[in-house]
Motif scaffolding. Structure first.
Motif, short mmCIF file in Angstrom:
data_model
loop_
_atom_site.label_atom_id
_atom_site.label_comp_id
_atom_site.label_asym_id
_atom_site.label_seq_id
_atom_site.Cartn_x
_atom_site.Cartn_y
_atom_site.Cartn_z
N LYS A 44 2.56 0.70 -4.01
CA LYS A 44 2.62 0.17 -2.65
C LYS A 44 1.64 0.93 -1.77
O LYS A 44 1.56 2.16 -1.84
CB LYS A 44 4.04 0.37 -2.12
N ILE A 45 0.87 0.17 -0.97
CA ILE A 45 0.03 0.77 0.06
C ILE A 45 0.33 0.04 1.37
O ILE A 45 0.77 -1.11 1.37
CB ILE A 45 -1.48 0.68 -0.28
N PHE A 46 0.10 0.72 2.47
CA PHE A 46 0.37 0.13 3.78
C PHE A 46 -0.94 -0.35 4.40
O PHE A 46 -1.90 0.42 4.51
CB PHE A 46 1.08 1.14 4.68
N VAL A 47 -0.95 -1.63 4.77
CA VAL A 47 -2.12 -2.26 5.39
C VAL A 47 -1.65 -3.14 6.53
O VAL A 47 -0.44 -3.35 6.70
CB VAL A 47 -2.92 -3.10 4.36
N ASP A 48 -2.58 -3.66 7.31
CA ASP A 48 -2.17 -4.58 8.39
C ASP A 48 -2.23 -6.03 7.88
O ASP A 48 -2.64 -6.30 6.76
CB ASP A 48 -3.02 -4.37 9.65
N GLY A 75 -5.96 8.13 -6.17
CA GLY A 75 -5.46 7.43 -5.00
C GLY A 75 -6.02 6.02 -4.94
O GLY A 75 -6.92 5.67 -5.68
N TYR A 76 -5.44 5.22 -4.04
CA TYR A 76 -5.85 3.82 -3.91
C TYR A 76 -6.61 3.64 -2.61
O TYR A 76 -6.21 4.16 -1.57
CB TYR A 76 -4.62 2.91 -3.95
N GLU A 77 -7.72 2.91 -2.69
CA GLU A 77 -8.55 2.64 -1.53
C GLU A 77 -8.84 1.14 -1.45
O GLU A 77 -8.85 0.45 -2.48
CB GLU A 77 -9.87 3.40 -1.62
N LEU A 78 -9.11 0.66 -0.25
CA LEU A 78 -9.50 -0.73 -0.03
C LEU A 78 -11.01 -0.80 0.16
O LEU A 78 -11.58 -0.02 0.93
CB LEU A 78 -8.82 -1.30 1.21
N VAL A 79 -11.65 -1.73 -0.56
CA VAL A 79 -13.09 -1.94 -0.41
C VAL A 79 -13.34 -3.44 -0.34
O VAL A 79 -12.50 -4.26 -0.71
CB VAL A 79 -13.90 -1.32 -1.58
#
Length: 178
Positions: A106-110, A130-134
Motif C-alpha cells: 500500500k502507498i498513499f497517493v491523491d 521502497g516504492y516510487e511513482l514515475v
C-alpha cells in the motif's frame, strides 16, 4: 614358455628373415626415442591439461565478474532515472493497493494519481527497498533495463473516453448544473 614368435617359427607359419627384420626395426625405434620420453610426454600432457583447466576457470570467473558489474550498472541507471523523475506523493491521503512478490502493498497517493495509475499514465517502481511513482515513459525506459523493477504499469488505452462516447459530437453548455 616360448614366445609367440618362436611358436610361429616352429609351426612354419613365419620365416626367420621376417622375424629378424621386425626385431631390428623395433630395436631401431627404441634407440631413436630418448630415455624417459614417455614420462616427459605424460607430465607435459598433465601440465598442459592443468593450464587449460585453469584458463577455463579464469574465463568463467571473468565472465561472472563482468555480468555482476553490468547488473550493478543497470541498477545504478534505474536509481538515477527514478531519482530524477519521481513524483512527490507527500500530500497523498488515499491508499493505493497493489501486489508485489505475492504480498499486498500500500502507498498513499491523491485522487488524481490514482486515476492516472489506473489509466496507465503513472507507474509504481520498486527501487532502494521502497516504492516510487514515475511517469509512463520513464517506466518504459526502466522496463528496458530491468522489467522486475516496475511493479505496476497498466496498459494504456488508445483514447480513454472519446472513442466510445456517443455524445462526443455534442457540446456541453458551460452553465449546465447537475
Amino acid at each position: 614358455m616360448p614366445s609367440l614368435q618362436d611358436q610361429l617359427l616352429k609351426a612354419g607359419l613365419a620365416d626367420e628373415k621376417k622375424a629378424k627384420a621386425l626385431k631390428k626395426e623395433k630395436h631401431k625405434q627404441r634407440k631413436q626415442q630418448p630415455k624417459g620420453a614417455t614420462e616427459v610426454n605424460e607430465t607435459q600432457l598433465r601440465a598442459q591439461q592443468a593450464r587449460a583447466e585453469k584458463a577455463e576457470r579464469d574465463r568463467q570467473l571473468n565472465q561472472k565478474r563482468h555480468e555482476e558489474a553490468q547488473r550493478k550498472a543497470i541498477q545504478a541507471q534505474i536509481r538515477q532515472l527514478v531519482a530524477a523523475n519521481r513524483l512527490d506523493r507527500k500530500r497523498g491521503e488515499t491508499a493505493y493497493q497493489f501486489v508485489h512478490d505475492k504480498k499486498i502493498k500500500k502507498i498513499f497517493v491523491d485522487e488524481t494519481m490514482i486515476d492516472q495509475l489506473s489509466r496507465g499514465r503513472l507507474a509504481v517502481v520498486f527501487v532502494n527497498e521502497g516504492y516510487e511513482l514515475v511517469a509512463e515513459g520513464v517506466a518504459r525506459k526502466i522496463m528496458e533495463r530491468d522489467a522486475s523493477a516496475v511493479v505496476v504499469l497498466h496498459e494504456r488505452k488508445k483514447d480513454d473516453s472519446a472513442s466510445d462516447d456517443p455524445y462526443a459530437d455534442y457540446q456541453i453548455p458551460d452553465d449546465l448544473m447537475w
